[in-house]
Design an enzyme around this catalytic site. Structure first.
Site, short mmCIF file in Angstrom:
data_model
loop_
_atom_site.label_atom_id
_atom_site.label_comp_id
_atom_site.label_asym_id
_atom_site.label_seq_id
_atom_site.Cartn_x
_atom_site.Cartn_y
_atom_site.Cartn_z
N LYS A 35 0.85 -1.21 0.00
CA LYS A 35 0.00 0.00 0.00
C LYS A 35 0.88 1.25 0.00
CE LYS A 35 -0.21 -0.18 5.04
NZ LYS A 35 -0.95 -0.71 6.19
N ARG A 133 -10.93 -0.35 14.95
CA ARG A 133 -10.83 0.39 13.69
C ARG A 133 -11.59 -0.43 12.66
NH1 ARG A 133 -4.99 1.41 11.01
NH2 ARG A 133 -5.47 -0.68 10.27
N TYR A 265 13.87 30.61 7.67
CA TYR A 265 12.66 31.31 8.12
C TYR A 265 12.61 31.39 9.64
CZ TYR A 265 10.71 30.95 3.41
OH TYR A 265 10.49 31.07 2.07
N MET A 313 10.36 24.69 1.79
CA MET A 313 9.53 23.87 0.91
C MET A 313 10.35 22.95 0.01
SD MET A 313 6.57 24.98 -1.80
CE MET A 313 5.58 25.83 -0.58
C1 PLP Z 1 -0.21 -1.74 6.81
C2 PLP Z 1 -0.77 -3.04 7.21
C3 PLP Z 1 0.06 -4.14 7.47
C4 PLP Z 1 1.55 -4.05 7.53
O1 PLP Z 1 1.92 -3.44 8.73
P1 PLP Z 1 3.46 -3.30 9.12
O2 PLP Z 1 3.44 -2.81 10.51
O3 PLP Z 1 4.03 -2.28 8.18
O4 PLP Z 1 4.05 -4.63 8.95
C5 PLP Z 1 -0.53 -5.35 7.71
N1 PLP Z 1 -1.86 -5.49 7.71
C6 PLP Z 1 -2.69 -4.45 7.49
C7 PLP Z 1 -4.15 -4.65 7.51
C8 PLP Z 1 -2.17 -3.18 7.24
O5 PLP Z 1 -3.00 -2.15 7.04
#
Ligand code: PLP
Length: 370
Positions: A35, A133, A265, A313
């Site tokens: 992801k 969640r 800045y 930036m």
């Molecule tokens: C992002 C994610 C992972 C991986 O988590 P890590 O801590 O990066 O290994 C596994 N399962 C789900 C559902 C996630 O959203």
């Protein structure tokens, strides 16, 4: 193309080696979590490397990410788990993407897509065992009732949950989540439903809770060679992992300034001696955290040069020291073996390594080492 003013180097051999590390410590299948553009490392290159290295599944948050894998010709099983109602579930079924079912509303949309397309949806049922969640919580009982009616129209491939505190070795919270997870799995099995792939472990649990591996582990951060939490679990090196990402940026200028010069800045940086400042071609729009303090910076030939003043930036300023031989037009290492790590940048900015790598902007080219 001319030389980029800054670039990200991705060592695919490190990713292969990190996967090999997990193949050696676990019998479970490996899902490579790709992801967020593979945590900023590049979706397709990482996915291909992971598959070649023995990952048998890919995991994405978004359906769009899973569809990108399919349009690139990748046929490995893919699970997408963050698919709100209204997503293009027909496209998911046409492209053989496994879907996570985490609510009654999503179940109904997936079923409708199955009817429209004539393709049996492949689903993974997500249960909420303590993260509060994603996943079934208060709808669980009504879900089981509904599942009795519709299970013939579904291929129930997986059953899964996600850990909230697997990176805390002193907490028994992960064990408690596993206990509830097994209770819910038993409830499903009493309905004569037996998912082939039960999965729960993220990187932290893959490293520290071998009892949670079940049929598959979902590797994110550790596949990229970073520790899930340096303070509780140790560094990449402690864990036998190799960071895959390094970043180089050019010095646009090097200038000599006297002690007590105010930099950037707000004038928050002040030189404490006569020195040379390096103006680095990378800033917060490229993903460097603006709030990073002088415990991070760059390296030049292995010599550390710390940030001075606020990150801008598109650029930032580092204190090279009076004797540095660094020249304008040369590259410095922003993240890398010979300098600061993603963990150093994270601690300098009060965040975690995940946020550092995922926020490195796509406007920086990725260069792959094979
Ligand atoms: C992002 C994610 C992972 C991986 O988590 P890590 O801590 O990066 O290994 C596994 N399962 C789900 C559902 C996630 O959203």
């Amino acid at each position: 193309m001319s030389e980029p003013r800054a670039y990200v180097e991705i060592n695919l051999k490190a990713i292969a080696s990190n996967i090999a590390h997990f193949k050696a410590i676990s019998d479970a299948q490996i899902m490579a979590v790709v992801k967020a553009d593979a945590y900023g490392h590049g979706l397709l290159e990482v996915a291909r490397t992971a598959i070649e290295s023995g990952a048998s599944w890919l995991g994405t948050a978004l359906l769009e990410e899973a569809l990108l894998l399919r349009s690139a010709g990748i046929t490995t099983p893919v699970l997408a788990w963050l698919t709100p109602p209204g997503d293009d579930f027909d496209a998911a079924l046409h492209q053989s993407i496994d879907l996570s079912v985490s609510s009654l509303a999503i179940l109904e949309e997936v079923l409708a897509a199955g009817e429209r397309t004539g393709i049996t949806p492949r689903i993974h049922i997500e249960v909420d065992t303590g993260m509060t969640r994603g996943g079934f919580l208060e709808e669980w009982d009504s879900f089981l009732v509904r599942l009795r009616e519709v299970k013939g129209s579904l291929h129930i491939v997986g059953f899964w949950t996600h850990f909230a505190r697997a990176d805390e070795p002193d907490s028994d919270f992960t064990d408690q989540q596993m206990i509830l997870f097994n209770v819910l799995l038993n409830a499903l099995q009493s309905e004569a439903i037996y998912p082939e792939i039960v999965h729960a472990a993220n990187s932290a649990a893959s490293l520290a809770h071998s009892g949670s591996h079940k049929q598959m582990i979902r590797l994110g951060i550790a596949m990229y060679g970073l520790s899930p939490d340096v303070t509780t679990m140790g560094s990449s090196a402690d864990l036998g992992l190799i960071p895959a990402m390094s970043i180089k940026a050019k010095l646009v200028n090097v200038k000599r300034v006297p002690a007590l010069s105010r930099v950037g800045y707000g004038g928050t940086g002040v030189t404490d001696r006569d020195t040379q400042l390096g103006i680095v071609c990378m800033g917060y729009s490229d993903g460097l955290p603006r709030r990073a303090d002088s415990t991070a910076g760059v390296s030049y030939n292995g010599e550390l040069a710390r940030l001075i003043g606020r990150v801008s930036m598109d650029q930032c300023v580092v204190d090279l020291g009076a004797d540095s031989t660094a020249l304008a037009g040369e590259y410095v290492t922003v993240i890398g073996e010979d300098g600061f790590s993603a963990d150093d940048w994270a601690s300098a900015a009060g965040t975690i390594n995940y946020e550092i790598t995922t926020r490195i902007a796509t406007r920086l080219p990725r260069i792959y080492l094979r």
